[in-house]
Design a protein around this motif. Structure first.
Motif, PDB file in Angstrom:
ATOM      1  N   ALA A  21      37.910  49.658  68.380  1.00 29.61           N
ATOM      2  CA  ALA A  21      38.589  49.445  69.653  1.00 29.61           C
ATOM      3  C   ALA A  21      39.959  50.129  69.655  1.00 29.61           C
ATOM      4  CB  ALA A  21      38.736  47.952  69.925  1.00 29.61           C
ATOM      5  N   VAL A  22      40.645  50.076  68.534  1.00 32.51           N
ATOM      6  CA  VAL A  22      41.945  50.758  68.454  1.00 32.51           C
ATOM      7  C   VAL A  22      41.750  52.269  68.648  1.00 32.51           C
ATOM      8  CG1 VAL A  22      43.913  51.309  66.969  1.00 32.51           C
ATOM      9  CG2 VAL A  22      42.956  48.992  66.952  1.00 32.51           C
ATOM     10  N   VAL A  23      40.725  52.808  68.004  1.00 31.57           N
ATOM     11  CA  VAL A  23      40.456  54.245  68.178  1.00 31.57           C
ATOM     12  C   VAL A  23      40.146  54.539  69.645  1.00 31.57           C
ATOM     13  CG1 VAL A  23      38.853  56.116  67.594  1.00 31.57           C
ATOM     14  CG2 VAL A  23      39.725  54.603  65.788  1.00 31.57           C
ATOM     15  N   GLY A  24      39.314  53.717  70.247  1.00 25.61           N
ATOM     16  CA  GLY A  24      38.966  53.924  71.652  1.00 25.61           C
ATOM     17  C   GLY A  24      40.179  53.827  72.557  1.00 25.61           C
ATOM     18  N   ALA A  25      41.084  52.935  72.222  1.00 26.48           N
ATOM     19  CA  ALA A  25      42.265  52.744  73.059  1.00 26.48           C
ATOM     20  C   ALA A  25      43.255  53.892  72.950  1.00 26.48           C
ATOM     21  CB  ALA A  25      42.952  51.429  72.670  1.00 26.48           C
ATOM     22  N   LEU A  26      43.237  54.605  71.837  1.00 27.49           N
ATOM     23  CA  LEU A  26      44.306  55.579  71.576  1.00 27.49           C
ATOM     24  C   LEU A  26      43.840  57.025  71.436  1.00 27.49           C
ATOM     25  CD1 LEU A  26      46.435  53.512  69.009  1.00 27.49           C
ATOM     26  CD2 LEU A  26      46.789  53.762  71.481  1.00 27.49           C
ATOM     27  N   LEU A  27      42.556  57.269  71.369  1.00 28.87           N
ATOM     28  CA  LEU A  27      42.082  58.644  71.139  1.00 28.87           C
ATOM     29  C   LEU A  27      42.673  59.584  72.196  1.00 28.87           C
ATOM     30  CD1 LEU A  27      40.068  60.127  69.194  1.00 28.87           C
ATOM     31  CD2 LEU A  27      38.415  59.997  71.062  1.00 28.87           C
ATOM     32  N   PRO A  28      43.361  60.637  71.774  1.00 29.25           N
ATOM     33  CA  PRO A  28      44.053  61.463  72.766  1.00 29.25           C
ATOM     34  C   PRO A  28      43.121  62.452  73.472  1.00 29.25           C
ATOM     35  CG  PRO A  28      44.564  62.215  70.547  1.00 29.25           C
ATOM     36  CD  PRO A  28      43.684  61.014  70.397  1.00 29.25           C
ATOM     37  N   GLU A  29      43.543  62.882  74.614  1.00 33.98           N
ATOM     38  CA  GLU A  29      42.863  63.912  75.406  1.00 33.98           C
ATOM     39  C   GLU A  29      42.623  65.153  74.542  1.00 33.98           C
ATOM     40  OE1 GLU A  29      42.247  63.942  78.905  1.00 33.98           O
ATOM     41  OE2 GLU A  29      41.317  65.918  78.664  1.00 33.98           O
ATOM     42  N   GLY A  30      41.405  65.673  74.595  1.00 34.12           N
ATOM     43  CA  GLY A  30      41.106  66.912  73.886  1.00 34.12           C
ATOM     44  C   GLY A  30      40.910  66.756  72.392  1.00 34.12           C
ATOM     45  N   ALA A  31      40.783  65.516  71.931  1.00 35.13           N
ATOM     46  CA  ALA A  31      40.655  65.307  70.490  1.00 35.13           C
ATOM     47  C   ALA A  31      39.348  65.886  69.953  1.00 35.13           C
ATOM     48  CB  ALA A  31      40.718  63.818  70.169  1.00 35.13           C
ATOM     49  N   ILE A  32      39.412  66.292  68.707  1.00 36.76           N
ATOM     50  CA  ILE A  32      38.204  66.606  67.938  1.00 36.76           C
ATOM     51  C   ILE A  32      38.024  65.467  66.949  1.00 36.76           C
ATOM     52  CG2 ILE A  32      37.122  68.213  66.334  1.00 36.76           C
ATOM     53  CD1 ILE A  32      39.140  70.345  67.528  1.00 36.76           C
ATOM     54  N   VAL A  33      36.919  64.757  67.051  1.00 36.01           N
ATOM     55  CA  VAL A  33      36.662  63.645  66.140  1.00 36.01           C
ATOM     56  C   VAL A  33      35.667  64.105  65.086  1.00 36.01           C
ATOM     57  CG1 VAL A  33      35.796  61.294  65.914  1.00 36.01           C
ATOM     58  CG2 VAL A  33      37.084  61.947  67.963  1.00 36.01           C
ATOM     59  N   VAL A  34      36.046  63.994  63.838  1.00 39.69           N
ATOM     60  CA  VAL A  34      35.129  64.277  62.740  1.00 39.69           C
ATOM     61  C   VAL A  34      34.714  62.927  62.168  1.00 39.69           C
ATOM     62  CG1 VAL A  34      34.852  65.367  60.494  1.00 39.69           C
ATOM     63  CG2 VAL A  34      36.211  66.492  62.277  1.00 39.69           C
ATOM     64  N   ALA A  84      44.870  45.004  63.318  1.00 38.43           N
ATOM     65  CA  ALA A  84      44.672  45.934  64.433  1.00 38.43           C
ATOM     66  C   ALA A  84      46.018  46.448  64.937  1.00 38.43           C
ATOM     67  CB  ALA A  84      43.897  45.253  65.550  1.00 38.43           C
ATOM     68  N   GLU A  85      47.020  45.561  64.956  1.00 32.29           N
ATOM     69  CA  GLU A  85      48.351  45.995  65.398  1.00 32.29           C
ATOM     70  C   GLU A  85      48.914  47.054  64.455  1.00 32.29           C
ATOM     71  OE1 GLU A  85      47.229  42.927  65.079  1.00 32.29           O
ATOM     72  OE2 GLU A  85      48.222  41.500  66.418  1.00 32.29           O
ATOM     73  N   ASP A  86      48.754  46.823  63.146  1.00 34.02           N
ATOM     74  CA  ASP A  86      49.174  47.821  62.142  1.00 34.02           C
ATOM     75  C   ASP A  86      48.535  49.181  62.423  1.00 34.02           C
ATOM     76  OD1 ASP A  86      50.482  45.876  60.690  1.00 34.02           O
ATOM     77  OD2 ASP A  86      49.030  45.831  59.029  1.00 34.02           O
ATOM     78  N   LEU A  87      47.239  49.147  62.652  1.00 37.40           N
ATOM     79  CA  LEU A  87      46.509  50.406  62.831  1.00 37.40           C
ATOM     80  C   LEU A  87      47.023  51.136  64.076  1.00 37.40           C
ATOM     81  CD1 LEU A  87      44.304  52.415  62.029  1.00 37.40           C
ATOM     82  CD2 LEU A  87      42.644  51.000  63.264  1.00 37.40           C
ATOM     83  N   ALA A 116      49.942  50.860  65.482  1.00 38.13           N
ATOM     84  CA  ALA A 116      51.300  51.363  65.234  1.00 38.13           C
ATOM     85  C   ALA A 116      51.257  52.599  64.340  1.00 38.13           C
ATOM     86  CB  ALA A 116      52.151  50.267  64.595  1.00 38.13           C
ATOM     87  N   ALA A 117      50.413  52.562  63.353  1.00 32.98           N
ATOM     88  CA  ALA A 117      50.305  53.698  62.433  1.00 32.98           C
ATOM     89  C   ALA A 117      49.804  54.941  63.170  1.00 32.98           C
ATOM     90  CB  ALA A 117      49.363  53.353  61.275  1.00 32.98           C
ATOM     91  N   LEU A 118      48.836  54.757  64.041  1.00 34.05           N
ATOM     92  CA  LEU A 118      48.317  55.909  64.792  1.00 34.05           C
ATOM     93  C   LEU A 118      49.384  56.447  65.748  1.00 34.05           C
ATOM     94  CD1 LEU A 118      44.666  54.660  65.430  1.00 34.05           C
ATOM     95  CD2 LEU A 118      45.399  56.517  63.897  1.00 34.05           C
ATOM     96  N   GLY A 119      50.234  55.559  66.233  1.00 36.09           N
ATOM     97  CA  GLY A 119      51.359  56.016  67.046  1.00 36.09           C
ATOM     98  C   GLY A 119      52.301  56.892  66.235  1.00 36.09           C
ATOM     99  N   ARG A 120      52.606  56.462  65.022  1.00 37.78           N
ATOM    100  CA  ARG A 120      53.476  57.282  64.167  1.00 37.78           C
ATOM    101  C   ARG A 120      52.790  58.604  63.810  1.00 37.78           C
ATOM    102  NH1 ARG A 120      55.276  52.038  62.658  1.00 37.78           N
ATOM    103  NH2 ARG A 120      53.469  51.625  61.340  1.00 37.78           N
ATOM    104  N   ALA A 121      51.484  58.550  63.563  1.00 35.56           N
ATOM    105  CA  ALA A 121      50.752  59.787  63.247  1.00 35.56           C
ATOM    106  C   ALA A 121      50.859  60.779  64.397  1.00 35.56           C
ATOM    107  CB  ALA A 121      49.288  59.463  62.955  1.00 35.56           C
ATOM    108  N   ALA A 122      50.749  60.273  65.615  1.00 34.00           N
ATOM    109  CA  ALA A 122      50.793  61.157  66.780  1.00 34.00           C
ATOM    110  C   ALA A 122      52.193  61.731  66.968  1.00 34.00           C
ATOM    111  CB  ALA A 122      50.359  60.393  68.032  1.00 34.00           C
ATOM    112  N   ALA A 123      53.200  60.962  66.594  1.00 38.59           N
ATOM    113  CA  ALA A 123      54.583  61.400  66.813  1.00 38.59           C
ATOM    114  C   ALA A 123      55.016  62.442  65.789  1.00 38.59           C
ATOM    115  CB  ALA A 123      55.521  60.190  66.748  1.00 38.59           C
ATOM    116  N   VAL A 177      45.929  57.058  57.507  1.00 39.33           N
ATOM    117  CA  VAL A 177      46.027  55.604  57.580  1.00 39.33           C
ATOM    118  C   VAL A 177      44.854  55.004  56.816  1.00 39.33           C
ATOM    119  CG1 VAL A 177      46.287  53.605  59.073  1.00 39.33           C
ATOM    120  CG2 VAL A 177      46.960  55.872  59.910  1.00 39.33           C
ATOM    121  N   GLU A 178      45.173  54.179  55.846  1.00 41.16           N
ATOM    122  CA  GLU A 178      44.123  53.444  55.145  1.00 41.16           C
ATOM    123  C   GLU A 178      43.883  52.155  55.917  1.00 41.16           C
ATOM    124  OE1 GLU A 178      44.168  52.860  50.701  1.00 41.16           O
ATOM    125  OE2 GLU A 178      44.266  50.761  51.323  1.00 41.16           O
ATOM    126  N   ALA A 179      42.724  52.041  56.530  1.00 46.00           N
ATOM    127  CA  ALA A 179      42.376  50.859  57.319  1.00 46.00           C
ATOM    128  C   ALA A 179      41.508  49.955  56.460  1.00 46.00           C
ATOM    129  CB  ALA A 179      41.632  51.275  58.588  1.00 46.00           C
TER     130      ALA A 179
END
Lengths: 519, 519
Positions: free
Chosen positions: A342-355, A491-494, A496-503, A510-512
Motif C-alpha cells: 500500500a505504501v508503494v501504491g500510495a507513493l509510486l511516482p509518475e513515469g516510474a520503472i518498477v523492477v 508503514a510510516e517508516d517506509l 518517510a524513507a521513500l520520501g527521503r529517497a525521492a528527495a 530501504v530495508e523493509a
C-alpha cells in the motif's frame, strides 16, 4: 585498425552505446579502445551477473541492445543466469566474450574452457571472430541478431582484438520481427467471434501500452477473457492504460483462470505450461478440448497483430483504461507485505520503472499499484533469481529521466548485491526496497507441499531455506557500497524513507522488515 | 525409497558427509531428505559460487569430495567459475544439479536450459539419472569419479528425486590414480643423472609434505633445479618442510627460471605455458632444445612417483627442510603490501590453512611466511577470481581444528562476498584479510603494457579497472553479514586486529588499506 577498435566502432555505428563490463587481461585492448571511444559509455560492474542483468534491464527499456564485455568462460559463467533471464525476456543484448589468442587455445592454459558450449545455452546467435578482418562484419551481424530479441554472443580472441587488419562495418539492416500469420489471424478472429469461451493470452510487446489497448478492445468486443503472460518482460500499467491481469504462477490459479476455455489465442505469448512440475499436477495448462491459436510467436510483432485483430473484431472502439490516478491511502502501523504494498501504491511516482523481484513479499503489489500514475513493470522472466538489482541498474541507465523502483526480496538480492556499487558509482536514481523476511519464503511453501513436518528433521531441512541467523543487514551492506540506506519497521517508516529517497539524487535503499508469508 | 533418499544414503555410505547447497523448488525432496539424514551436514550458501568454491576448498583439504546441490541450469551457471577452478585443481567434488521432471522437460518451461552443455564444460564425469532405479548406482559412480580428482556432475530430475523405486547403493571401489610410467620414470632418472641442466617441475600431491621432501632429495641428489607449478592446489610450507619456489606467473620470470634447461621432468605437473597470450611472447614456456619427460600426469600419484625417483637417485638421503620457525619482526608504520606480508609472517599460527587470493597485494607473502610454523597454502588454480572467501569457508569445514587465514584482494572478494554470511552462520574460524587498494591492480599493469597513456582516454579506460569512487567498505559489508570486522591503516593496526581475530571464536575480517602496486 586493430580488432578491438573495429568492434567498438561497429557497435557505436550500429547504435550500441553502452557497455557493461567486467574485463580481464584478454580484454585489455578493448578496454584501451573504450578509452578513446567517447560514443560508448563504459559501465564497470564488480561481478558479471550484474553486467548481464543490467544489459537485460537496459534492453527491455531502451528497446535496443547494450553490449556486455566478459572475461573468458568463467566470466561468461558468472553472467549466465541473467543471460538466461534475458533470453526468456527476448531482450536484445550483444555479449562480447574475450578469449585466449587463437594461437594460445591449443595450450589449455588455466583459464581455457569451452566457451562455445556455455554460450550456446543462452545465445540465439553465436560466433567467434577468427581474424581481425571478420570483426566488423561479425559485430554488425551480432547487433542485427540481438535486435531480433536475442542474446547475440561474439567470442573475441585476444590476438584478433590486438591485431591490425580490421575495419568498422556499417550498421546492417535489421529484418522485421515476425508478424501475425494471416491464416492463424483469421482462424483466431473466427474463434474470438464464435461466441464460444475464449482466452486471449498476450506477451512481448503486446504488454506495452499500444498492445494492451488493442488487446483490451478485442476482449471487450468479443467477450474473450484477456490475460497477460505470467512474467512479462515489460508491462505498461497505471492511469491511462488498460488494467490487465496476468496468468497465475501457481498451477491451481492458472487452471482456474483458463477453465472452460474452448479457444486459447496466443499473441506474442507461448502456450502456458506450469513453472515447475509437481507430482500429480499437469505441466501443460491448456484445458482439455481447448484449441490453441498461435497468432504471433513470442518476440514477434505482437502489438501490431493485436491492432489487426482489433480492426477486424472491434472497429472504431476505444480501450477501457484506468481513468485517473487512484492510490491507496498511506497505511500506518507494523510493516507487512500488504501494508508495504500500500505504501508503494500510495507513493509510486509518475513515469516510474518498477523492477519486481519481490517474490512472495510482492503478492499485494499489482493491486496496490493498479491505480498509480503511469509506469512500467519488469518481471523475472526466466526464474533465475538475482536479476532485480542489476536490471534496475540497467533500466536507470536506459532512462535517465525516470525514477526506478526496485522491489527486491532479501534472498534474491544476495546473488548480485554488488549492483548497488555500480548504482552509486554511476549516480543512478534507483530506489531499492529490500523486503527482509529472513527466509526463502517461497521455498517454505514448497517444503510444506512436500510434506515436511515440524520437528528435528523439519528444522534441519529449514536450515537450508531460512536466512537467519545471522540476519542480513542491508543497511550495512548498502552503506558498504556507497548507497545511503535505512531500515523501516513500520508503514510510516517506509513512507518517510521513500520520501527521503525521492528527495536525494542517486540511489537509496530501504530495508523493509516484513513477516514471511509462511510462518 | 524415493530417489532423493537414495541419493543421500549413497553419498553418506560412500563417505560424502557435507553438502553445500543453494536449493530451489526442483530440489525440495532432496532438502526434505536432508532433514532426516543426520549423517549429512547441510551448509546453506546464499549464492551458488560460494557453494562450489566451498566444495573446492573442502576437497583440497579433506582429500575427499563434498556434495554441492544446485538449482537447474542457472544455479549451475552461478557455480561454474569455481567449478572451473576446482577442475584445474583436480579437486574431488560431487555436483548434484536438480532438473525439471523428465515429463516436464519437453515444455521448455522458463527455467529450462541445456544443463548438459554447461556442466560438460567443467565436469570430468556427467550423467543424468533417468529413473529412481538408477540413482543409487549413478551416485556411487559419481563419488568414484570425483575421487579420481574430478568434478562429477549428477543431474537429478525432480520426478526421479520424488518417485519410489530407488535404493541405496554400496560404496564402489575407487581405482588407483595413475602412477608413474615406468619407461618415463627411467628416462627421467637418466636425464636427471646426466649432468645436463635439468628442471624438476612438480604439482598435485607432490606439493604435499611427503612429495616436497622426495622432490627436494631428488633435486639435491642430482643438482636439478626444483620448482612447483605456478598455482598449486595445496602446498605444504613452513618449518619442517622443504622450501620450494614456484614457477613464475609472468612470462619473463618463468622464462628466466627455465632458461638453459636441457631436460624438464614433470611429476604431477603439466608442461608450462603462459597464463595469457601477449603479442610477441611465447605461449609454450619450454626452452628450445629442452626435452620434456612427463613422469606422472597431473592429478596422478605424484608424491609416490617422486619417492621412486628419490630411491633411484638419492637413496638414503634426507630432505633439507626449514629447520625451525623463523618469522619476520612485526613491522611498524603505514601499511603497505610488504609490511602487511611481514605482519602475516610474524603472526601466522601453527597449522594454519592459508587461502591465497591476494593477487598483486600478496607478492611479498611467500617470502614473509617461508619461516612460519607449518601450514598449507591454497592458490587460485584456474584463474577465475572469487574463489578465496568460499574456499576458506570449505577448508574451515574440512578442518575444524585448524585456523584458516584468507588473504583476499578487494576486487576478487566482491564476486562471492556472501561467503562471509555462511562463515558467520556456521561459526567458522576464518580470519579474512581484505587488501583494499581500490583497484584491479593487476589490470593496471596489463593496461600499461597495452600502451595506454595518462590523459582523458587513459582515465576512461581506467574507469573500467578502478574500484573507487565509491570505495568499498568491507567493515560494513562484513558486519552486514554477521562477521565482526575492523579496518587497519598501519602495520600496528593490522597486528592488533589479527590478535583480536585469534582471540575470538568464529570468523573475523580485517580490511587492510594498502597502496596498489601500480599507482
Amino acid at each position: 585498425m586493430i580488432g578491438a577498435r573495429a568492434l567498438l566502432g561497429t557497435l557505436t555505428s550500429s547504435g550500441v552505446d553502452v557497455c557493461f563490463a567486467n574485463p580481464g587481461t584478454s580484454e585489455m585492448h578493448v578496454v584501451a579502445a573504450l578509452g578513446t571511444t567517447p560514443a560508448m559509455r563504459p559501465v564497470l560492474t564488480l561481478f558479471e551477473g550484474v553486467a548481464t542483468g543490467a544489459a537485460d534491464g537496459y534492453g527491455r527499456m531502451a528497446g535496443r541492445p547494450a553490449a556486455v564485455l566478459l572475461h573468458l568462460g568463467p566470466g561468461l559463467g558468472n553472467g549466465l543466469a541473467n543471460l538466461h533471464n534475458a533470453r526468456r525476456a527476448g531482450t536484445p543484448i550483444v555479449t562480447v566474450v574475450g578469449e585466449h589468442a587463437t594461437h594460445h587455445r591449443s595450450y589449455d592454459a588455466p583459464l581455457q574452457s569451452d566457451i562455445q558450449a556455455v554460450a550456446g545455452s543462452v545465445s540465439g546467435w553465436l560466433r567467434t571472430s577468427e581474424s581481425p578482418a571478420d570483426v566488423g562484419r561479425d559485430t554488425a551481424a551480432a547487433v542485427v541478431a540481438a535486435r531480433g530479441g536475442r542474446v547475440a554472443t561474439l567470442v573475441l580472441p585476444a590476438d584478433v582484438s590486438w591485431s591490425d587488419g580490421a575495419a568498422v562495418a556499417p550498421a546492417a539492416p535489421v529484418p522485421a520481427r515476425r508478424e501475425a500469420d494471416p491464416g492463424a489471424l483469421r482462424a483466431a478472429a473466427d474463434a474470438l467471434a464464435s461466441g464460444q469461451p475464449c482466452v486471449l493470452l498476450i506477451g512481448g510487446d503486446a504488454c506495452h501500452a499500444d498492445g494492451l489497448a488493442a488487446a483490451d478492445r478485442v476482449a471487450r468486443g468479443t467477450g474473450a477473457k484477456l490475460l497477460a503472460e505470467t512474467f512479462p518482460a515489460r508491462m505498461a500499467r497505471g492511469a491511462g492504460v488498460p488494467r490487465i491481469g496476468r496468468l497465475g504462477y501457481l498451477v491451481e490459479m492458472a487452471q482456474h483462470q483458463l477453465a472452460g476455455a474452448r479457444h486459447l489465442v496466443l499473441v506474442g505469448a507461448r502456450s502456458p505450461v506450469s513453472f515447475f512440475a509437481y507430482p500429480g499436477k499437469p505441466g501443460d495448462l491448456v484445458p482439455d478440448g481447448c484449441a490453441v491459436h498461435q497468432v504471433v510467436p513470442a518476440f514477434g510483432q505482437a502489438a501490431a497483430g493485436l491492432a489487426e485483430l482489433a480492426e477486424l473484431l472491434a472497429p472504431g472502439t476505444r480501450a477501457d483504461v484506468v481513468p485517473a490516478v487512484r492510490r491507496p491511502d498511506l497505511p500506518a502501523g507494523p510493516l507487512t507485505a500488504e501494508s508495504a504494498a500500500a505504501v508503494v501504491g500510495a507513493l509510486l511516482p509518475e513515469g516510474a520503472i518498477v523492477v519486481d523481484e519481490a517474490v512472495t513479499s510482492g503478492l499485494g503489489l499489482p493491486d496496490a499499484t493498479a491505480g498509480a500514475p503511469r509506469h512500467d513493470w519488469l518481471t523475472l522472466t526466466g526464474g533465475a533469481i538475482g536479476y532485480g538489482l542489476p536490471a534496475a541498474t540497467g533500466a536507470a541507465i536506459a532512462c535517465p529521466g525516470r525514477p526506478v523502483w526496485c522491489l527486491e526480496a532479501d534472498g534474491s538480492a544476495m546473488y548480485t548485491v554488488s549492483a548497488l556499487w555500480t548504482q552509486a558509482r554511476e549516480g543512478l536514481d534507483v530506489t531499492t526496497i529490500v523486503y527482509r523476511n529472513d527466509t526463502y519464503a517461497i521455498l517454505r511453501m514448497e517444503l510444506a507441499q512436500v510434506g515436511v513436518e515440524p520437528g528435528p528433521g523439519g528444522a534441519r531441512a529449514r536450515s537450508l531455506i531460512d536466512l537467519a541467523p545471522p540476519h542480513l543487514d542491508f543497511v550495512a551492506l548498502a552503506s558498504g557500497m556507497g548507497v545511503p540506506a535505512e531500515r523501516a519497521d513500520t508503514a510510516e517508516d517506509l513512507a518517510a524513507a521513500l520520501g527521503r529517497a525521492a528527495a536525494e539524487p542517486g540511489p537509496y535503499l530501504v530495508e523493509a522488515v516484513v513477516p514471511p508469508l509462511v510462518p
